[in-house]
Design an enzyme around this catalytic site. Structure first.
Site, short mmCIF file in Angstrom:
data_model
loop_
_atom_site.label_atom_id
_atom_site.label_comp_id
_atom_site.label_asym_id
_atom_site.label_seq_id
_atom_site.Cartn_x
_atom_site.Cartn_y
_atom_site.Cartn_z
N HIS A 63 14.06 -39.78 -22.98
CA HIS A 63 15.44 -39.35 -22.74
C HIS A 63 15.79 -38.12 -23.59
O HIS A 63 16.24 -37.10 -23.08
CB HIS A 63 16.39 -40.52 -23.04
CG HIS A 63 17.84 -40.19 -22.82
ND1 HIS A 63 18.50 -40.54 -21.66
CD2 HIS A 63 18.75 -39.55 -23.59
CE1 HIS A 63 19.76 -40.13 -21.74
NE2 HIS A 63 19.94 -39.52 -22.91
N GLU A 64 15.55 -38.23 -24.88
CA GLU A 64 15.90 -37.12 -25.78
C GLU A 64 15.03 -35.90 -25.51
O GLU A 64 15.50 -34.77 -25.63
CB GLU A 64 15.81 -37.55 -27.25
CG GLU A 64 16.72 -38.74 -27.65
CD GLU A 64 18.20 -38.57 -27.27
OE1 GLU A 64 18.68 -37.42 -27.21
OE2 GLU A 64 18.86 -39.60 -27.02
ZN ZN Z 1 21.72 -38.45 -23.40
#
Ligand code: ZN
Length: 495
Positions: free
Chosen positions: A263-264
């Site tokens: 995600h990051e």
């Molecule tokens: Zn996010």
């Protein structure tokens, strides 16, 4: 002053502000990653110095005059200058409408409220935070009045995170999505009943190496980036060639750190792909929180939780976890990575139920802002909405109305961007599959270059040139809607 002189002053100031913001971001990164707790007060003072300096340099009369004069001749400017002037004008117009006493009171109250929330949440004590939240809601309402809005006060808050977003668009869009999801969640959740927990011990060191390997495969460059450990994962940009991501590790389940990293990394890949020649100006910045979320989620979900990705992952695992990895064939991995189950906590929710948490928050925020819902009625309204949209009822305040920091830190109007991110990424993924032949096979091989190239070409390189809805229309020819997202979920989970 001439336009040339104004442009010079304009860009000099933007570059100065950018350097200040990057230094302040570094202080914040250090605060979350390394800083000893005893340094908190001194660090808060340093950060206060930066916010005051940044504010003063933004509302400096000379700079504001240049922005206004450039805005008057905007149509005659070069394209990049037009975009930069348009966006900076929008930002300074908000800033100059806020009296200093308001900004000070808002920041004071948010900070006290945040500390009260940190203490009260584990004690389940809503009464302790209620007066702060009441005050923050009043301050947010005042913000809307000060900044102004055309249709609805909530628009002024939405606009902060997603320029131009209106209640009249987002409310029907997300409530419609909520109804669609209510219909399919029980059928999908049934398919995961009886799925146990992952078994094995996954050391933090091995998880860290695996996370780095996957991030690098996706295209995250460790020459201009780092992966560190924090309690709450985040991504931040510290300069034109300095991108930081963080994750957290649980030794009984490596998937949590891994998907947090993916995600990051998605957020970082967006920032890494923004045009460096425009760094520090809107043409070199992300469009909105929703588009930023679309970039993290497109890697996390449609790519990262696909069968093909799980097959790539299952081939990697033996290098990191030896024995434990043997039980994890691609199908089991897919099931663990995709488990759908209505739950109380937003940040841990699966891909299908996630948006319901957002729909609920939006449906409560809007009447809080208009005054149709009082803070004292909020906990009961929260529980009723969980019953309606997810079929579960929070047993306490801690995992109910007090679970997210946003409201207690003074931020209303942010939540919708998380759900919009999902809608955008589903539309983008559909378009990517249509334009990249063999994309699934590439993902299965762990080759993400075409996928990243497609995002760079269609999303990243444009900076803030377009608004979100305009960008998605350019890419897909369609208006932003929930159709692609709901279709994607149905095909993926119901066949
Ligand atoms: Zn996010």
């Amino acid at each position: 002053m001439s336009t040339t002189e104004n442009l010079k002053l304009f860009y000099n100031r933007l570059s100065e502000l950018y350097r200040l913001r990057c230094i302040s971001a570094l202080l914040d990164w250090d605060h979350q990653v390394y800083m000893p707790s005893g340094a908190a007060q001194a660090r808060a003072d340093q950060q206060e110095y930066f916010s005051i300096t940044i504010h003063n340099k933004t509302v400096d009369p000379e700079f504001l005059r240049a922005v206004d004069e450039l805005n008057d001749v905007r149509d005659s400017l070069e394209l990049a200058d037009q975009v930069n002037v348009r966006e900076i004008k929008r930002q300074v117009d908000i800033e100059r409408k806020l009296p200093e006493e308001f900004t000070a009171e808002f920041s004071q109250t948010s900070s006290l409220s945040y500390s009260a929330w940190v203490k009260a949440r584990p004690e389940n004590d809503f009464k302790a935070v209620q007066p702060y939240l009441e005050k923050l809601v009043r301050l947010n309402r005042r913000f809307c009045d000060l900044v102004g809005y055309e249709e609805h006060p909530y628009d002024a808050l939405l606009d902060q995170h997603d320029p131009g977003l209106k209640t009249s668009v987002v409310k029907p869009l997300l409530t419609g999505l909520g109804e669609d999801l209510r219909r399919i969640i029980p059928q999908i959740a049934e398919k995961f009943e009886g799925l146990g927990e992952l078994s094995g011990h996954f050391t933090q060191g091995s998880q860290h190496e695996l996370c780095k390997k996957v991030a690098a495969d996706l295209g995250f460059s460790f020459e201009i980036g780092r992966l560190d450990t924090t309690a709450h994962p985040f991504m931040t940009t510290l300069g034109p060639r300095d991108f930081r991501i963080t994750t957290r590790y649980f030794e009984d389940n490596f998937l949590r750190a891994l998907y947090g990293t993916i995600h990051e990394s998605g957020h970082a890949l967006y920032e890494m792909g923004l045009p460096t020649e425009y760094a520090g100006t809107p043409m070199g910045e992300a469009i909105s929180s929703s588009i930023h979320e679309s970039q993290s989620r497109i890697w996390e979900n449609p790519v990262g939780r696909s069968r093909e990705f799980c097959s790539y992952l299952s081939k990697l695992l033996p290098d990191y976890f030896h024995e434990e990895a043997k039980a994890l064939d691609p199908e089991m991995l897919w099931r663990y990575a995709n488990r759908v189950e209505p739950s109380l906590i937003r940040i841990e929710a699966d891909e299908v139920t996630y948006c319901q948490h957002i729909v609920i928050r939006m449906l409560l925020e809007e009447p809080l802002v208009t005054g149709d819902l009082s803070v004292s009625d909020l906990p009961a309204a929260w529980n009723e909405h969980y019953e309606k949209y997810l079929g579960i009822r929070p047993p306490d305040m801690k995992d109910g109305v007090m679970q997210d920091v946003h409201w207690y830190g003074g931020s209303l109007g942010y939540f919708p961007s998380y759900a919009l991110g999902n809608l955008y990424n589903a539309m983008m993924m559909e378009a990517a599959h249509a334009s990249i032949p063999g994309l699934s096979t590439q993902i299965e091989r762990g080759d993400f270059t075409s996928m990243l190239g497609w995002l760079r070409e269609n999303v990243h390189r444009h900076g803030m040139r377009y608004r979100g809805p305009e960008l998605i229309k350019n890419i897909t020819g369609k208006e932003l809607s929930a159709k692609a997202f709901v279709e994607y979920l149905k095909v993926k989970f119901l066949g």
